[in-house]
Design a protein around this motif. Structure first.
Motif, mmCIF file in Angstrom:
data_model
loop_
_atom_site.group_PDB
_atom_site.id
_atom_site.type_symbol
_atom_site.label_atom_id
_atom_site.label_comp_id
_atom_site.label_asym_id
_atom_site.label_seq_id
_atom_site.Cartn_x
_atom_site.Cartn_y
_atom_site.Cartn_z
ATOM 1 N N HIS A 113 0.830 -1.205 0.000
ATOM 2 C CA HIS A 113 0.000 0.000 0.000
ATOM 3 C C HIS A 113 0.864 1.255 0.000
ATOM 4 C CE1 HIS A 113 -3.835 -2.167 0.616
ATOM 5 N NE2 HIS A 113 -3.029 -3.067 1.162
ATOM 6 N N ALA A 114 1.957 1.218 0.735
ATOM 7 C CA ALA A 114 2.877 2.355 0.727
ATOM 8 C C ALA A 114 3.444 2.572 -0.666
ATOM 9 C CB ALA A 114 3.998 2.122 1.735
ATOM 10 N N ARG A 115 3.812 1.491 -1.332
ATOM 11 C CA ARG A 115 4.373 1.599 -2.674
ATOM 12 C C ARG A 115 3.339 2.123 -3.660
ATOM 13 N NH1 ARG A 115 6.540 -3.801 -5.489
ATOM 14 N NH2 ARG A 115 4.276 -4.174 -5.540
ATOM 15 N N ALA A 116 2.100 1.614 -3.573
ATOM 16 C CA ALA A 116 1.046 2.045 -4.490
ATOM 17 C C ALA A 116 0.730 3.526 -4.310
ATOM 18 C CB ALA A 116 -0.209 1.209 -4.267
ATOM 19 N N LEU A 117 0.697 3.992 -3.083
ATOM 20 C CA LEU A 117 0.445 5.407 -2.825
ATOM 21 C C LEU A 117 1.556 6.269 -3.403
ATOM 22 C CD1 LEU A 117 -0.853 5.122 0.843
ATOM 23 C CD2 LEU A 117 -2.175 5.981 -1.089
ATOM 24 N N ALA A 118 2.809 5.835 -3.184
ATOM 25 C CA ALA A 118 3.943 6.596 -3.701
ATOM 26 C C ALA A 118 3.925 6.647 -5.224
ATOM 27 C CB ALA A 118 5.245 5.989 -3.197
ATOM 28 N N GLU A 119 3.596 5.523 -5.851
ATOM 29 C CA GLU A 119 3.546 5.475 -7.312
ATOM 30 C C GLU A 119 2.433 6.354 -7.874
ATOM 31 O OE1 GLU A 119 3.217 1.320 -8.142
ATOM 32 O OE2 GLU A 119 5.386 0.950 -7.950
ATOM 33 N N ALA A 120 1.387 6.586 -7.053
ATOM 34 C CA ALA A 120 0.284 7.457 -7.470
ATOM 35 C C ALA A 120 0.570 8.922 -7.167
ATOM 36 C CB ALA A 120 -1.002 7.025 -6.784
ATOM 37 N N ASP A 151 1.168 11.107 -0.714
ATOM 38 C CA ASP A 151 1.998 10.987 0.487
ATOM 39 C C ASP A 151 1.712 9.641 1.159
ATOM 40 O OD1 ASP A 151 3.534 11.300 2.708
ATOM 41 O OD2 ASP A 151 2.385 12.957 3.572
ATOM 42 N N ALA A 152 2.715 8.790 1.258
ATOM 43 C CA ALA A 152 2.531 7.457 1.843
ATOM 44 C C ALA A 152 2.832 7.487 3.336
ATOM 45 C CB ALA A 152 3.405 6.441 1.135
ATOM 46 N N ASP A 153 2.163 8.405 4.065
ATOM 47 C CA ASP A 153 2.383 8.446 5.498
ATOM 48 C C ASP A 153 1.626 7.301 6.166
ATOM 49 O OD1 ASP A 153 -0.315 9.202 5.748
ATOM 50 O OD2 ASP A 153 0.179 11.337 5.818
ATOM 51 N N ALA A 154 1.880 7.103 7.459
ATOM 52 C CA ALA A 154 1.327 5.949 8.160
ATOM 53 C C ALA A 154 -0.193 5.931 8.130
ATOM 54 C CB ALA A 154 1.825 5.928 9.605
ATOM 55 N N ALA A 155 -0.822 7.084 8.264
ATOM 56 C CA ALA A 155 -2.284 7.134 8.291
ATOM 57 C C ALA A 155 -2.880 6.726 6.952
ATOM 58 C CB ALA A 155 -2.756 8.535 8.672
ATOM 59 N N ARG A 156 -2.296 7.194 5.849
ATOM 60 C CA ARG A 156 -2.800 6.818 4.523
ATOM 61 C C ARG A 156 -2.597 5.333 4.252
ATOM 62 N NH1 ARG A 156 -3.969 10.665 0.532
ATOM 63 N NH2 ARG A 156 -3.414 12.810 1.041
ATOM 64 N N VAL A 157 -1.413 4.830 4.610
ATOM 65 C CA VAL A 157 -1.132 3.409 4.405
ATOM 66 C C VAL A 157 -2.109 2.569 5.212
ATOM 67 C CG1 VAL A 157 0.554 1.570 4.778
ATOM 68 C CG2 VAL A 157 1.295 3.775 3.852
ATOM 69 N N SER A 202 11.448 -6.367 9.277
ATOM 70 C CA SER A 202 10.271 -6.087 10.088
ATOM 71 C C SER A 202 9.469 -4.926 9.523
ATOM 72 C CB SER A 202 10.690 -5.749 11.528
ATOM 73 O OG SER A 202 11.360 -6.838 12.130
ATOM 74 N N LEU A 203 8.195 -4.911 9.877
ATOM 75 C CA LEU A 203 7.324 -3.803 9.518
ATOM 76 C C LEU A 203 7.545 -2.630 10.467
ATOM 77 C CD1 LEU A 203 4.060 -5.854 8.881
ATOM 78 C CD2 LEU A 203 5.228 -4.433 7.188
ATOM 79 N N ASP A 204 6.954 -1.496 10.115
ATOM 80 C CA ASP A 204 6.932 -0.328 10.988
ATOM 81 C C ASP A 204 5.848 -0.580 12.038
ATOM 82 O OD1 ASP A 204 6.734 2.129 12.234
ATOM 83 O OD2 ASP A 204 5.869 3.156 10.495
ATOM 84 N N PHE A 205 6.257 -1.030 13.216
ATOM 85 C CA PHE A 205 5.284 -1.400 14.241
ATOM 86 C C PHE A 205 4.386 -0.225 14.622
ATOM 87 C CE2 PHE A 205 9.010 -4.195 15.731
ATOM 88 C CZ PHE A 205 8.693 -5.189 14.830
ATOM 89 N N ALA A 206 4.977 0.915 14.865
ATOM 90 C CA ALA A 206 4.201 2.079 15.298
ATOM 91 C C ALA A 206 3.210 2.518 14.229
ATOM 92 C CB ALA A 206 5.142 3.232 15.656
ATOM 93 N N GLY A 207 3.559 2.317 12.965
ATOM 94 C CA GLY A 207 2.663 2.691 11.879
ATOM 95 C C GLY A 207 1.382 1.873 11.841
#
Length: 218
Positions: free
Chosen positions: A104-111, A114-120, A152-157
């Protein structure tokens, strides 16, 4: 907190982890995995209390069901991006569906967004909602496909994630980061694999026990 240990290959280690109170034991049937096992091998391993999960990537639904029957599996972890219809063909009450937040982060960036944690998180939640009636459990893994990457993933995100089913967190989990993963991401449980291994398919039992104790302390 639930604990799943994936990538099991050795009968003695299955018995050892079962005796430690692991909730799920995972067996990989993906052709390219160094942890791949056969249905016959899994069926030959004496059962304990832990539920048995088969990890599937490239098989069709009929083959997944056949392997589940032959190996004596309780659940199918669908790790290849299979759709809702595929899950329903296997049996929603028997499916663990895998999701990759980094997709999802990659898809947002490609579009160009802003691929911030809330959008992802919002994009991920929308995908998970589609599978609400198609699986029993969900699993979030690192990377954008496959598994066993050791990252690992971004746990806090993932904090505040609204999931329609209980979900497990996977990806490079070990005694060094298990407590932080639970505190920051608040999953229903953790899925251990490469972070507690001496070699692919060979678990470090001391490290696994230490991680298990950390998780079960919550």
């Amino acid at each position: 907190m639930l604990v799943k240990v994936c990538g099991m290959t050795l009968s003695a280690q299955v018995a050892a982890l079962d005796s430690l109170g692991v909730d799920f034991l995972g067996f990989i049937f993906a052709a390219k995995s160094p942890r791949r096992v056969t249905p016959e091998h899994v069926a030959s391993i004496p059962r304990g209390r832990a539920k048995r999960v088969g990890v599937f990537v490239e098989q069709d639904a009929a083959e997944v069901r056949r392997i589940m029957d032959a190996a004596g599996l309780d659940l199918a972890q669908l790790h290849g991006g299979q759709d809702e219809r595929f899950c329903e063909a296997v049996g929603p009450d028997r499916v663990v569906r895998v999701f990759w937040p980094e997709r999802h982060a990659r898809a947002l960036a490609e579009a160009g967004l802003d691929a911030d944690a809330a959008r992802v998180r919002a994009s991920l939640e929308a995908e998970m909602a589609r599978f609400a009636g198609a699986c029993a459990l969900m699993l979030l893994d690192a990377g954008t496909s496959g598994g066993g990457h050791g990252t690992s993933l971004d746990f806090a995100g993932l904090a505040g994630l609204h999931a329609p089913r209980p979900w497990l967190l996977a990806g490079g989990l070990s005694p060094a980061n298990a407590a932080r993963a639970v505190r920051e991401a608040s999953p229903a449980g953790l899925d251990l694999n490469s972070g507690v291994e001496d070699a692919p398919g060979v678990k470090n039992l001391d490290m696994t026990k230490k991680t298990l104790n950390i998780i079960k302390s919550f």
